[in-house]
Design a protein around this motif. Structure first.
Motif, PDB file in Angstrom:
ATOM      1  N   GLN A  18       2.197   9.961  -3.584  1.00 38.38           N
ATOM      2  CA  GLN A  18       2.256  11.310  -3.016  1.00 38.38           C
ATOM      3  C   GLN A  18       2.233  11.241  -1.490  1.00 38.38           C
ATOM      4  O   GLN A  18       2.984  11.957  -0.818  1.00 38.38           O
ATOM      5  CB  GLN A  18       1.075  12.148  -3.530  1.00 38.38           C
ATOM      6  N   ALA A  19       1.391  10.387  -0.941  1.00 39.18           N
ATOM      7  CA  ALA A  19       1.318  10.236   0.515  1.00 39.18           C
ATOM      8  C   ALA A  19       2.642   9.711   1.069  1.00 39.18           C
ATOM      9  O   ALA A  19       3.132  10.212   2.091  1.00 39.18           O
ATOM     10  CB  ALA A  19       0.176   9.295   0.890  1.00 39.18           C
ATOM     11  N   LEU A  20       3.239   8.733   0.403  1.00 35.38           N
ATOM     12  CA  LEU A  20       4.527   8.200   0.861  1.00 35.38           C
ATOM     13  C   LEU A  20       5.614   9.273   0.821  1.00 35.38           C
ATOM     14  O   LEU A  20       6.434   9.365   1.738  1.00 35.38           O
ATOM     15  CB  LEU A  20       4.938   7.001   0.013  1.00 35.38           C
ATOM     16  N   ARG A  21       5.598  10.085  -0.208  1.00 37.10           N
ATOM     17  CA  ARG A  21       6.568  11.178  -0.297  1.00 37.10           C
ATOM     18  C   ARG A  21       6.383  12.147   0.867  1.00 37.10           C
ATOM     19  O   ARG A  21       7.341  12.560   1.515  1.00 37.10           O
ATOM     20  CB  ARG A  21       6.422  11.923  -1.624  1.00 37.10           C
ATOM     21  N   ARG A  22       5.139  12.478   1.164  1.00 36.34           N
ATOM     22  CA  ARG A  22       4.862  13.412   2.266  1.00 36.34           C
ATOM     23  C   ARG A  22       5.219  12.791   3.615  1.00 36.34           C
ATOM     24  O   ARG A  22       5.686  13.475   4.513  1.00 36.34           O
ATOM     25  CB  ARG A  22       3.400  13.841   2.236  1.00 36.34           C
ATOM     26  N   PHE A  23       4.991  11.457   3.761  1.00 39.19           N
ATOM     27  CA  PHE A  23       5.408  10.777   4.992  1.00 39.19           C
ATOM     28  C   PHE A  23       6.916  10.910   5.158  1.00 39.19           C
ATOM     29  O   PHE A  23       7.409  11.245   6.222  1.00 39.19           O
ATOM     30  CB  PHE A  23       5.057   9.290   4.960  1.00 39.19           C
ATOM     31  N   ASP A  24       7.654  10.607   4.087  1.00 40.91           N
ATOM     32  CA  ASP A  24       9.118  10.636   4.125  1.00 40.91           C
ATOM     33  C   ASP A  24       9.661  12.025   4.431  1.00 40.91           C
ATOM     34  O   ASP A  24      10.683  12.165   5.104  1.00 40.91           O
ATOM     35  CB  ASP A  24       9.713  10.133   2.803  1.00 40.91           C
ATOM     36  N   GLU A  25       8.989  13.054   3.940  1.00 40.88           N
ATOM     37  CA  GLU A  25       9.437  14.429   4.166  1.00 40.88           C
ATOM     38  C   GLU A  25       8.981  14.982   5.510  1.00 40.88           C
ATOM     39  O   GLU A  25       9.409  16.058   5.912  1.00 40.88           O
ATOM     40  CB  GLU A  25       8.941  15.334   3.038  1.00 40.88           C
ATOM     41  N   VAL A  36      -4.668   9.382   6.378  1.00 42.85           N
ATOM     42  CA  VAL A  36      -4.271   9.073   5.002  1.00 42.85           C
ATOM     43  C   VAL A  36      -4.065   7.572   4.850  1.00 42.85           C
ATOM     44  O   VAL A  36      -4.522   6.962   3.881  1.00 42.85           O
ATOM     45  CB  VAL A  36      -2.997   9.852   4.600  1.00 42.85           C
ATOM     46  N   GLY A  37      -3.378   6.960   5.810  1.00 36.60           N
ATOM     47  CA  GLY A  37      -3.144   5.517   5.751  1.00 36.60           C
ATOM     48  C   GLY A  37      -4.442   4.731   5.740  1.00 36.60           C
ATOM     49  O   GLY A  37      -4.623   3.810   4.934  1.00 36.60           O
ATOM     50  N   LEU A  38      -5.367   5.093   6.614  1.00 37.38           N
ATOM     51  CA  LEU A  38      -6.657   4.411   6.675  1.00 37.38           C
ATOM     52  C   LEU A  38      -7.444   4.604   5.381  1.00 37.38           C
ATOM     53  O   LEU A  38      -8.013   3.658   4.836  1.00 37.38           O
ATOM     54  CB  LEU A  38      -7.463   4.922   7.862  1.00 37.38           C
ATOM     55  N   THR A  39      -7.444   5.829   4.869  1.00 41.11           N
ATOM     56  CA  THR A  39      -8.159   6.126   3.631  1.00 41.11           C
ATOM     57  C   THR A  39      -7.614   5.309   2.467  1.00 41.11           C
ATOM     58  O   THR A  39      -8.378   4.738   1.681  1.00 41.11           O
ATOM     59  CB  THR A  39      -8.083   7.628   3.309  1.00 41.11           C
ATOM     60  N   LEU A  40      -6.292   5.227   2.361  1.00 39.83           N
ATOM     61  CA  LEU A  40      -5.692   4.458   1.267  1.00 39.83           C
ATOM     62  C   LEU A  40      -6.001   2.968   1.396  1.00 39.83           C
ATOM     63  O   LEU A  40      -6.242   2.291   0.397  1.00 39.83           O
ATOM     64  CB  LEU A  40      -4.187   4.706   1.208  1.00 39.83           C
ATOM     65  N   MET A  41      -6.007   2.461   2.626  1.00 43.47           N
ATOM     66  CA  MET A  41      -6.349   1.048   2.821  1.00 43.47           C
ATOM     67  C   MET A  41      -7.802   0.777   2.434  1.00 43.47           C
ATOM     68  O   MET A  41      -8.097  -0.218   1.772  1.00 43.47           O
ATOM     69  CB  MET A  41      -6.111   0.624   4.268  1.00 43.47           C
ATOM     70  N   LEU A  42      -8.700   1.671   2.829  1.00 41.11           N
ATOM     71  CA  LEU A  42     -10.113   1.501   2.485  1.00 41.11           C
ATOM     72  C   LEU A  42     -10.325   1.586   0.973  1.00 41.11           C
ATOM     73  O   LEU A  42     -11.108   0.821   0.400  1.00 41.11           O
ATOM     74  CB  LEU A  42     -10.965   2.548   3.197  1.00 41.11           C
ATOM     75  N   LEU A  43      -9.632   2.497   0.319  1.00 40.07           N
ATOM     76  CA  LEU A  43      -9.739   2.635  -1.128  1.00 40.07           C
ATOM     77  C   LEU A  43      -9.227   1.387  -1.831  1.00 40.07           C
ATOM     78  O   LEU A  43      -9.840   0.902  -2.783  1.00 40.07           O
ATOM     79  CB  LEU A  43      -8.988   3.876  -1.601  1.00 40.07           C
ATOM     80  N   GLU A  44      -8.121   0.839  -1.348  1.00 36.58           N
ATOM     81  CA  GLU A  44      -7.588  -0.391  -1.938  1.00 36.58           C
ATOM     82  C   GLU A  44      -8.571  -1.546  -1.764  1.00 36.58           C
ATOM     83  O   GLU A  44      -8.804  -2.324  -2.692  1.00 36.58           O
ATOM     84  CB  GLU A  44      -6.238  -0.732  -1.305  1.00 36.58           C
ATOM     85  N   ASP A  45      -9.189  -1.649  -0.584  1.00 39.68           N
ATOM     86  CA  ASP A  45     -10.195  -2.692  -0.345  1.00 39.68           C
ATOM     87  C   ASP A  45     -11.389  -2.525  -1.274  1.00 39.68           C
ATOM     88  O   ASP A  45     -11.905  -3.503  -1.827  1.00 39.68           O
ATOM     89  CB  ASP A  45     -10.677  -2.665   1.109  1.00 39.68           C
ATOM     90  N   ARG A  46     -11.842  -1.303  -1.439  1.00 38.59           N
ATOM     91  CA  ARG A  46     -12.992  -1.036  -2.314  1.00 38.59           C
ATOM     92  C   ARG A  46     -12.671  -1.386  -3.761  1.00 38.59           C
ATOM     93  O   ARG A  46     -13.503  -1.938  -4.477  1.00 38.59           O
ATOM     94  CB  ARG A  46     -13.407   0.429  -2.194  1.00 38.59           C
ATOM     95  N   MET A  47     -11.456  -1.078  -4.200  1.00 39.39           N
ATOM     96  CA  MET A  47     -11.038  -1.440  -5.560  1.00 39.39           C
ATOM     97  C   MET A  47     -11.049  -2.958  -5.731  1.00 39.39           C
ATOM     98  O   MET A  47     -11.467  -3.464  -6.769  1.00 39.39           O
ATOM     99  CB  MET A  47      -9.649  -0.876  -5.866  1.00 39.39           C
ATOM    100  N   ALA A  48     -10.598  -3.670  -4.718  1.00 35.81           N
ATOM    101  CA  ALA A  48     -10.600  -5.141  -4.783  1.00 35.81           C
ATOM    102  C   ALA A  48     -12.033  -5.655  -4.905  1.00 35.81           C
ATOM    103  O   ALA A  48     -12.304  -6.582  -5.684  1.00 35.81           O
ATOM    104  CB  ALA A  48      -9.910  -5.728  -3.555  1.00 35.81           C
ATOM    105  N   GLU A  49     -12.958  -5.056  -4.166  1.00 34.62           N
ATOM    106  CA  GLU A  49     -14.367  -5.445  -4.258  1.00 34.62           C
ATOM    107  C   GLU A  49     -14.917  -5.198  -5.655  1.00 34.62           C
ATOM    108  O   GLU A  49     -15.632  -6.049  -6.208  1.00 34.62           O
ATOM    109  CB  GLU A  49     -15.203  -4.661  -3.243  1.00 34.62           C
ATOM    110  N   LEU A  50     -14.622  -4.032  -6.209  1.00 36.93           N
ATOM    111  CA  LEU A  50     -15.129  -3.698  -7.545  1.00 36.93           C
ATOM    112  C   LEU A  50     -14.534  -4.611  -8.619  1.00 36.93           C
ATOM    113  O   LEU A  50     -15.242  -5.056  -9.523  1.00 36.93           O
ATOM    114  CB  LEU A  50     -14.852  -2.231  -7.873  1.00 36.93           C
ATOM    115  N   ARG A  51     -13.238  -4.895  -8.507  1.00 33.74           N
ATOM    116  CA  ARG A  51     -12.628  -5.827  -9.473  1.00 33.74           C
ATOM    117  C   ARG A  51     -13.303  -7.185  -9.384  1.00 33.74           C
ATOM    118  O   ARG A  51     -13.610  -7.804 -10.400  1.00 33.74           O
ATOM    119  CB  ARG A  51     -11.123  -5.974  -9.204  1.00 33.74           C
TER     120      ARG A  51
END
Length: 75
Positions: A18-25, A36-51
């Motif tokens: 959804q964020a990429l679509r909004r960036f493109d538009e 949004v970019g920072l939030t998505l990066m932090l969320l991805e890092d947190r998911m990696a930690e949890l995994r």
């Protein structure tokens, strides 16, 4: 925990698309794009930690739905 992380990963990927679509538009200001970019990066890092904490690999979160195929798209 595997199921919870699978649902969170699915939502993370949907938010990213959804964020990429909004960036493109061009729907977002430069500041919003940064946040949004920072939030998505932090969320991805947190998911990696949890995994890592629960001994899961990214592919472990991709449930096989039988004839429908995998739940998450393969990169």
């Amino acid at each position: 925990m595997k199921l919870v992380l699978t649902v969170v990963e699915l939502l993370r990927q949907l938010m990213e698309r959804q964020a990429l679509r909004r960036f493109d538009e061009g729907d977002l200001s430069e500041e919003q794009e940064e946040r949004v970019g920072l939030t998505l990066m932090l969320l991805e890092d947190r998911m990696a930690e949890l995994r890592s904490r629960y001994g899961l690999r990214p592919e472990d979160l991709n449930l096989d739905l039988g004839p429908l195929g995998p739940l998450l798209p393969r990169d």
